[in-house]
Design an enzyme around this catalytic site. Structure first.
Site, short mmCIF file in Angstrom:
data_model
loop_
_atom_site.label_atom_id
_atom_site.label_comp_id
_atom_site.label_asym_id
_atom_site.label_seq_id
_atom_site.Cartn_x
_atom_site.Cartn_y
_atom_site.Cartn_z
N HIS A 99 0.85 -1.19 0.00
CA HIS A 99 0.00 0.00 0.00
C HIS A 99 0.88 1.25 0.00
CE1 HIS A 99 -3.54 -2.54 1.60
NE2 HIS A 99 -3.58 -2.40 0.30
N GLY A 104 -3.66 -2.21 -7.38
CA GLY A 104 -4.52 -2.88 -6.41
C GLY A 104 -5.98 -2.45 -6.48
N ASP A 148 -4.89 -7.04 -6.79
CA ASP A 148 -4.88 -8.05 -5.71
C ASP A 148 -5.63 -9.31 -6.17
OD1 ASP A 148 -3.86 -6.35 -3.24
OD2 ASP A 148 -5.34 -5.15 -4.29
N ASP A 162 -1.17 -1.43 4.76
CA ASP A 162 -1.15 -0.27 5.65
C ASP A 162 -2.34 -0.41 6.61
OD1 ASP A 162 -1.28 2.12 6.96
OD2 ASP A 162 -1.23 3.37 5.16
N HIS A 198 -10.59 -0.79 -1.75
CA HIS A 198 -10.73 -2.16 -2.26
C HIS A 198 -10.47 -3.18 -1.14
CE1 HIS A 198 -6.60 -0.92 -2.49
NE2 HIS A 198 -6.17 -2.11 -2.83
N ASP A 247 -11.08 -6.82 -1.82
CA ASP A 247 -10.07 -7.49 -2.65
C ASP A 247 -8.86 -7.90 -1.80
OD1 ASP A 247 -11.85 -6.45 -4.46
OD2 ASP A 247 -10.37 -5.47 -5.71
N ARG A 286 -7.13 -14.21 2.20
CA ARG A 286 -7.88 -15.45 2.39
C ARG A 286 -7.40 -16.53 1.42
NH1 ARG A 286 -12.14 -18.18 0.26
NH2 ARG A 286 -13.21 -19.52 1.78
O1 LIG Z 1 -3.46 -1.44 -3.46
C1 LIG Z 1 -2.59 -2.25 -3.45
C2 LIG Z 1 -2.74 -3.52 -2.73
O2 LIG Z 1 -3.99 -3.68 -2.14
C3 LIG Z 1 -1.31 -2.00 -4.14
O3 LIG Z 1 -1.53 -1.54 -5.44
P1 LIG Z 1 -0.43 -0.67 -6.15
O4 LIG Z 1 0.85 -1.40 -6.09
O5 LIG Z 1 -0.91 -0.49 -7.57
O6 LIG Z 1 -0.38 0.64 -5.39
#
Ligand SMILES: O=C(CO)COP(=O)(O)O
Length: 135
Positions: free
Chosen positions: A20, A67, A72, A92, A99, A102, A108
């Site tokens: 994140h 992501g 993800d 984070d 999301h 996701d 999981r």
């Molecule tokens: O959001 C993410 C994982 O949930 C990471 O995505 P990015 O690497 O595109 O920022």
């Protein structure tokens, strides 16, 4: 780097790297620390994470969708069919993510399919130390 993946097969370790925004600097620092050993792996990453790994460390990494746009889920789908050996997912915990479903689905899927998944730097170091062979 062959015979060291969890499946014990003779092929490079297939590793997914995801971070994140609030953890991307830590991911870069971690990957820098392990970069000589990561170069022998087959790497994939969510879009922005992969972009930084490639640009800042010169790692060869397949970039999937970002992501929030489904990256993800792409990684979860791959590991569900045995195409990923381990995941480093620096989440984070202090920032809500749009999301979240996701993210939960990916973690999981790791548990369902018994794929090692490190979600913080300390665990990631242990995982990488164990799985990445030394030069
Ligand atoms: O959001 C993410 C994982 O949930 C990471 O995505 P990015 O690497 O595109 O920022």
């Amino acid at each position: 780097m062959t015979d060291s993946n969890p499946a014990g097969a003779c092929r490079p370790l297939r590793l997914a790297l995801i971070a994140h925004d609030g953890r991307k600097d830590r991911m870069i620092a971690l990957a820098r620390e392990f970069s000589p050993r990561l170069r022998g792996c087959t790497l994939c990453a969510t879009g922005t994470t992969g972009g930084r790994l490639a640009a800042e460390l010169g790692l060869e990494v397949e970039r999937l969708l970002s992501g929030p746009l489904g990256g993800d889920l792409q990684i979860g789908a791959r590991l569900a069919v045995g195409e990923i050996d381990a995941v480093v997912f620096l989440r984070d915990p202090m920032t809500p993510q749009p999301h979240e479903p996701d993210i939960n689905a990916l973690v999981r899927a790791c548990d369902v399919h018994d794929v090692p998944c490190a979600t913080n730097v300390s665990t990631a170091r242990l995982l990488l130390e164990q799985l990445l062979p030394r030069d």
